[in-house]
Write a protein that holds these residues in place. Structure first.
Motif, PDB file in Angstrom:
ATOM      1  N   THR A 103     -24.978  -2.067   4.584  1.00  0.00           N
ATOM      2  CA  THR A 103     -23.616  -1.548   4.570  1.00  0.00           C
ATOM      3  C   THR A 103     -23.034  -1.608   5.975  1.00  0.00           C
ATOM      4  N   ASN A 104     -21.827  -2.129   6.090  1.00  0.00           N
ATOM      5  CA  ASN A 104     -21.127  -2.091   7.378  1.00  0.00           C
ATOM      6  C   ASN A 104     -20.224  -0.874   7.438  1.00  0.00           C
ATOM      7  N   LEU A 105     -20.084  -0.358   8.645  1.00  0.00           N
ATOM      8  CA  LEU A 105     -19.059   0.644   8.891  1.00  0.00           C
ATOM      9  C   LEU A 105     -17.894  -0.109   9.525  1.00  0.00           C
ATOM     10  N   ARG A 106     -16.747  -0.077   8.841  1.00  0.00           N
ATOM     11  CA  ARG A 106     -15.596  -0.755   9.425  1.00  0.00           C
ATOM     12  C   ARG A 106     -14.416   0.190   9.554  1.00  0.00           C
ATOM     13  N   PHE A 107     -14.003   0.414  10.780  1.00  0.00           N
ATOM     14  CA  PHE A 107     -12.837   1.261  10.984  1.00  0.00           C
ATOM     15  C   PHE A 107     -11.593   0.461  10.688  1.00  0.00           C
ATOM     16  N   ASP A 108     -10.795   0.996   9.789  1.00  0.00           N
ATOM     17  CA  ASP A 108      -9.565   0.335   9.376  1.00  0.00           C
ATOM     18  C   ASP A 108      -8.465   0.804  10.333  1.00  0.00           C
ATOM     19  N   ASP A 109      -8.476   0.209  11.529  1.00  0.00           N
ATOM     20  CA  ASP A 109      -7.583   0.724  12.589  1.00  0.00           C
ATOM     21  C   ASP A 109      -6.381  -0.184  12.792  1.00  0.00           C
ATOM     22  N   THR A 110      -5.591  -0.328  11.726  1.00  0.00           N
ATOM     23  CA  THR A 110      -4.441  -1.227  11.803  1.00  0.00           C
ATOM     24  C   THR A 110      -3.136  -0.486  12.055  1.00  0.00           C
ATOM     25  N   ASN A 111      -3.198   0.833  12.177  1.00  0.00           N
ATOM     26  CA  ASN A 111      -1.987   1.597  12.487  1.00  0.00           C
ATOM     27  C   ASN A 111      -2.200   2.384  13.783  1.00  0.00           C
ATOM     28  N   PRO A 112      -1.724   1.842  14.917  1.00  0.00           N
ATOM     29  CA  PRO A 112      -2.052   2.429  16.222  1.00  0.00           C
ATOM     30  C   PRO A 112      -1.475   3.830  16.407  1.00  0.00           C
ATOM     31  N   VAL A 113      -0.447   4.174  15.611  1.00  0.00           N
ATOM     32  CA  VAL A 113       0.252   5.425  15.880  1.00  0.00           C
ATOM     33  C   VAL A 113      -0.583   6.649  15.520  1.00  0.00           C
ATOM     34  N   LYS A 114      -1.378   6.528  14.450  1.00  0.00           N
ATOM     35  CA  LYS A 114      -2.066   7.722  13.943  1.00  0.00           C
ATOM     36  C   LYS A 114      -3.542   7.786  14.344  1.00  0.00           C
ATOM     37  N   GLU A 115      -4.026   6.731  14.988  1.00  0.00           N
ATOM     38  CA  GLU A 115      -5.470   6.635  15.133  1.00  0.00           C
ATOM     39  C   GLU A 115      -5.973   7.066  16.504  1.00  0.00           C
ATOM     40  N   ASP A 116      -7.222   7.501  16.541  1.00  0.00           N
ATOM     41  CA  ASP A 116      -7.737   8.091  17.764  1.00  0.00           C
ATOM     42  C   ASP A 116      -9.252   7.965  17.858  1.00  0.00           C
ATOM     43  N   THR A 117      -9.755   7.826  19.082  1.00  0.00           N
ATOM     44  CA  THR A 117     -11.201   7.708  19.303  1.00  0.00           C
ATOM     45  C   THR A 117     -11.947   8.978  18.915  1.00  0.00           C
ATOM     46  N   GLU A 118     -11.277  10.118  19.057  1.00  0.00           N
ATOM     47  CA  GLU A 118     -11.900  11.390  18.648  1.00  0.00           C
ATOM     48  C   GLU A 118     -12.369  11.284  17.194  1.00  0.00           C
ATOM     49  N   TYR A 119     -11.524  10.687  16.364  1.00  0.00           N
ATOM     50  CA  TYR A 119     -11.857  10.568  14.940  1.00  0.00           C
ATOM     51  C   TYR A 119     -12.994   9.571  14.723  1.00  0.00           C
ATOM     52  N   VAL A 120     -12.996   8.498  15.504  1.00  0.00           N
ATOM     53  CA  VAL A 120     -14.067   7.499  15.389  1.00  0.00           C
ATOM     54  C   VAL A 120     -15.417   8.178  15.607  1.00  0.00           C
ATOM     55  N   ASP A 121     -15.518   8.957  16.660  1.00  0.00           N
ATOM     56  CA  ASP A 121     -16.793   9.609  16.991  1.00  0.00           C
ATOM     57  C   ASP A 121     -17.221  10.592  15.907  1.00  0.00           C
ATOM     58  N   SER A 122     -16.259  11.369  15.397  1.00  0.00           N
ATOM     59  CA  SER A 122     -16.626  12.360  14.382  1.00  0.00           C
ATOM     60  C   SER A 122     -17.072  11.657  13.094  1.00  0.00           C
ATOM     61  N   ILE A 123     -16.434  10.549  12.772  1.00  0.00           N
ATOM     62  CA  ILE A 123     -16.781   9.821  11.540  1.00  0.00           C
ATOM     63  C   ILE A 123     -18.211   9.291  11.635  1.00  0.00           C
ATOM     64  N   LYS A 124     -18.543   8.707  12.787  1.00  0.00           N
ATOM     65  CA  LYS A 124     -19.902   8.167  12.955  1.00  0.00           C
ATOM     66  C   LYS A 124     -20.942   9.283  12.859  1.00  0.00           C
ATOM     67  N   ASN A 125     -20.631  10.378  13.520  1.00  0.00           N
ATOM     68  CA  ASN A 125     -21.542  11.517  13.500  1.00  0.00           C
ATOM     69  C   ASN A 125     -21.760  12.041  12.070  1.00  0.00           C
ATOM     70  N   ASP A 126     -20.671  12.133  11.308  1.00  0.00           N
ATOM     71  CA  ASP A 126     -20.779  12.677   9.952  1.00  0.00           C
ATOM     72  C   ASP A 126     -21.579  11.760   9.027  1.00  0.00           C
ATOM     73  N   ILE A 127     -21.398  10.446   9.182  1.00  0.00           N
ATOM     74  CA  ILE A 127     -22.136   9.509   8.318  1.00  0.00           C
ATOM     75  C   ILE A 127     -23.636   9.627   8.599  1.00  0.00           C
ATOM     76  N   GLN A 128     -23.975   9.680   9.875  1.00  0.00           N
ATOM     77  CA  GLN A 128     -25.401   9.783  10.223  1.00  0.00           C
ATOM     78  C   GLN A 128     -25.975  11.111   9.771  1.00  0.00           C
ATOM     79  N   TRP A 129     -25.190  12.146   9.903  1.00  0.00           N
ATOM     80  CA  TRP A 129     -25.664  13.463   9.451  1.00  0.00           C
ATOM     81  C   TRP A 129     -25.946  13.443   7.949  1.00  0.00           C
ATOM     82  N   LEU A 130     -25.096  12.708   7.201  1.00  0.00           N
ATOM     83  CA  LEU A 130     -25.332  12.606   5.751  1.00  0.00           C
ATOM     84  C   LEU A 130     -26.604  11.822   5.442  1.00  0.00           C
TER      85      LEU A 130
END
Ligand code: ATP
Ligand code: MG
Length: 565
Positions: A77-104
């Motif tokens: 499985t690949n993790l792919r960030f769908d970061d095609t809208n620069p206005v709403k996106e942030d690195t803070e969210y990237v880090d939390s998403i990675k952390n949550d997937i690994q925690w699961l």
């Protein structure tokens, strides 16, 4: 005793095997067919979050499905960030998403970003222009919307639709070079403005957004739309099964159309029903609003359906994975009862969590015939009756104790088996006591319950006799004070999706969703280092919160021992 335990365990193992042997779900059927027909030789899935918020339990369902299916069939499985809208996106969210997937409990094969493919997507767009399949449209957003027509009426062609390939190539490049302001032009696919599927009425491929992107900075000022980007990203990665939620089924023909016209790896999209939970809102927009307006303390407030909120509430990865499995995959939208999620947590913690006694609404109990020369006596109790390997704990029993106020009634109804005047009850892991009298204050409230104990009834070295009720207690002298945060569901309405238009969902916030109490707890609790929630006996599961200080420990209530529904 040990043998019995073993037999019981084996029975459970067998039961689990039976659960494993459930019929294949429709996605498993598709994958098994694809593998046996040779259409694919391996399985590659992806989880494609947009980094514009924290993951919630709905995403957890999707993660368990995407990673779970790949694992089940020896794939990746690949993790792919769908970061095609620069206005709403942030690195803070990237880090939390990675952390949550690994925690699961999941690990991706590759970490990719849609923005990794901006160059390739641009080249393909140029190719489509050259093939007469895309054009630059100068209409305003309003004009474009009006031109699309309705489900009943066909749309009308844009006056810019028949621009020459040269002009389109020139304008598109200048769009890319930043010559035009936001919203002034778009790139559209040239398909059919009268197509019965509205998605095919010259869908947008690119728009102009002059904004800094969290990864590509100011390199790009044109950004691909979801429909133009998603399938191509899947194809670049050779994704075999692109699994998404039902609302995307109308997009599927367009997903296939782009892949076909570009003649690239034929990824396929499959849709399943999104997870809806009672008493819960799940859209990131609403969750963000709850955070911004301080209706909750943050994304990780234990009442939030976010993965970080559930974690802080005491949920385990095991319980969330079990929940995802139990929910299964449906092809039609449905509503899952929040109590199923709670059941999965209880089922997991019951097997694994250490037990301690805690009194949340204390009244003093004094043992009048306790020998004056004995300061305290040690009782030994199992840490977890369900797991003999957990070992034991020692609890000091003294003349003065606290019990729950609700465990005593002066004039009890029938079937009340706890303490009453003249009645007997066992103090858990210790003696049987009998209530002799009560002391009240000027308001008539009971301040002390006076009892005598029966010294022959200590478990382990007394003569066994049984009484109907057993209640928990703490030693007045030894108990420690902690803060207990008692959480309830965040909303009062079961079907939060069905709130009528014009009525704000925030009107259904539950004012009782957090009650803070002081609890008196058995000292051994303070030494617990199991890392998961503990059970407050006869009450519920609680987990130590990060707000704890050396002076004051804070515990969050994860769930009660029984369904509250
Ligand atoms: P939201 O609508 O809550 O903002 P989203 O769909 O915009 O969520 P994405 O980051 O795009 O959020 O989602 C990543 C993946 O998670 C997608 O494949 C999406 O289909 C899936 N997903 C999102 N919500 C749910 C849900 N409630 N149940 C199942 N899968 C979900
Ligand atoms: Mg989305």
């Amino acid at each position: 005793m040990q043998d019995n335990k073993y037999a019981k365990l084996m029975e459970e193992v067998k039961k689990e095997e039976v659960v494993e042997a459930r019929p294949l779900n429709f996605l498993e059927e598709i994958i098994e067919n694809d593998l046996s027909s040779g259409r694919h030789t391996s399985v590659l899935t992806r989880f494609p979050p947009e980094p514009n918020g924290y993951l919630h339990i709905g995403h957890a369902k999707s993660i368990c499905l995407n990673f779970g299916l790949a694992k089940q069939y020896g794939g990746k499985t690949n993790l792919r960030f769908d970061d095609t809208n620069p206005v709403k996106e942030d690195t803070e969210y990237v880090d939390s998403i990675k952390n949550d997937i690994q925690w699961l409990g999941f690990q991706w094969a590759n970490e990719f970003y849609a923005s990794d493919y901006f160059e390739q997507l641009y080249e393909w767009a140029v190719q489509m222009i050259k093939n007469g399949l895309a054009y630059v449209d100068d209409q305003t957003q309003e004009e474009i919307r009006a031109g699309r027509g309705t489900v009943q009426t066909p749309g009308t062609n844009s006056p810019y639709r028949d621009r020459s390939v040269e002009e389109n190539l020139d304008l598109f490049e200048r769009m890319k070079n930043g010559e035009f302001p936001d919203g002034s032009r778009v790139l559209r696919a040239k398909i059919d403005m009268a197509h019965p599927n509205m998605m095919f009425r010259d869908p947008l491929m690119y728009r102009i957004i002059h904004a800094d992107h969290h990864r590509t900075g100011s390199k790009w000022c044109i950004y691909p739309m979801y429909d133009y980007a998603h399938g191509q990203c899947d194809s670049i990665e050779n994704i075999t099964h692109s699994i998404c939620t039902l609302e995307f089924d109308v997009h599927r023909p367009l997903y296939d159309w782009f892949i076909e016209k570009l003649n690239i790896f034929p990824s396929h999209q499959y849709e399943f029903a999104r997870l809806n939970l009672t008493y819960t809102v799940m859209s990131k927009r609403k969750l963000l609003e709850l955070v911004r307006n301080n209706f909750v303390s943050g994304w990780d407030d234990p009442r939030m359906p976010t993965i970080c909120g559930l974690r802080r509430r005491g949920y385990t990865p095991e319980s969330i994975r079990a929940f995802a499995e139990k929910v299964g995959v449906a092809k039609r939208d449905n509503m899952i009862d929040l109590s199923l999620l709670e059941w999965c947590l209880r089922d997991d913690l019951n097997k694994r969590s250490n037990r301690y006694m805690a009194v949340l609404n204390p009244v003093k109990l004094v043992i009048d015939n306790w020998p004056a020369d004995v300061e305290s006596e040690i009782c030994t109790a199992p840490k977890n009756q369900e797991n003999p390997d957990a070992g034991t704990r020692e609890i000091a029993f003294t003349k003065e104790l606290y019990i729950e106020r609700e465990d005593f009634m002066e004039e009890p109804p029938k079937k009340f088996f706890r303490l009453r005047p003249g009645g007997e009850v066992r103090l858990k892991y210790s003696y049987i006591v009998k209530c002799e009298s009560v002391v009240k204050d000027e308001n008539g409230e009971i301040t002390e319950i006076h009892c005598t104990y029966d010294p022959t009834t200590k478990p382990g070295n007394g003569t066994w006799r049984s009484v109907k009720g057993t209640i928990h207690w703490v030693s007045a002298q030894h108990a420690k004070k902690v803060e207990a945060r008692i959480y309830d569901r965040l909303f009062t309405e079961a079907d939060m999706g069905g709130i009528p238009e014009g009525k704000d969902y925030k009107a259904y916030l539950n004012p009782e969703s957090l009650v803070v109490k002081e609890a008196l707890v058995e000292p051994a609790l303070l030494e617990d280092n199991s890392g998961i929630a503990v059970q407050f006996e006869r009450n519920g599961y609680y987990i130590k919160d990060a707000d704890s200080t050396p002076e004051k420990l804070v515990f969050n209530k994860a769930t009660g021992l029984k369904s509250s529904f």
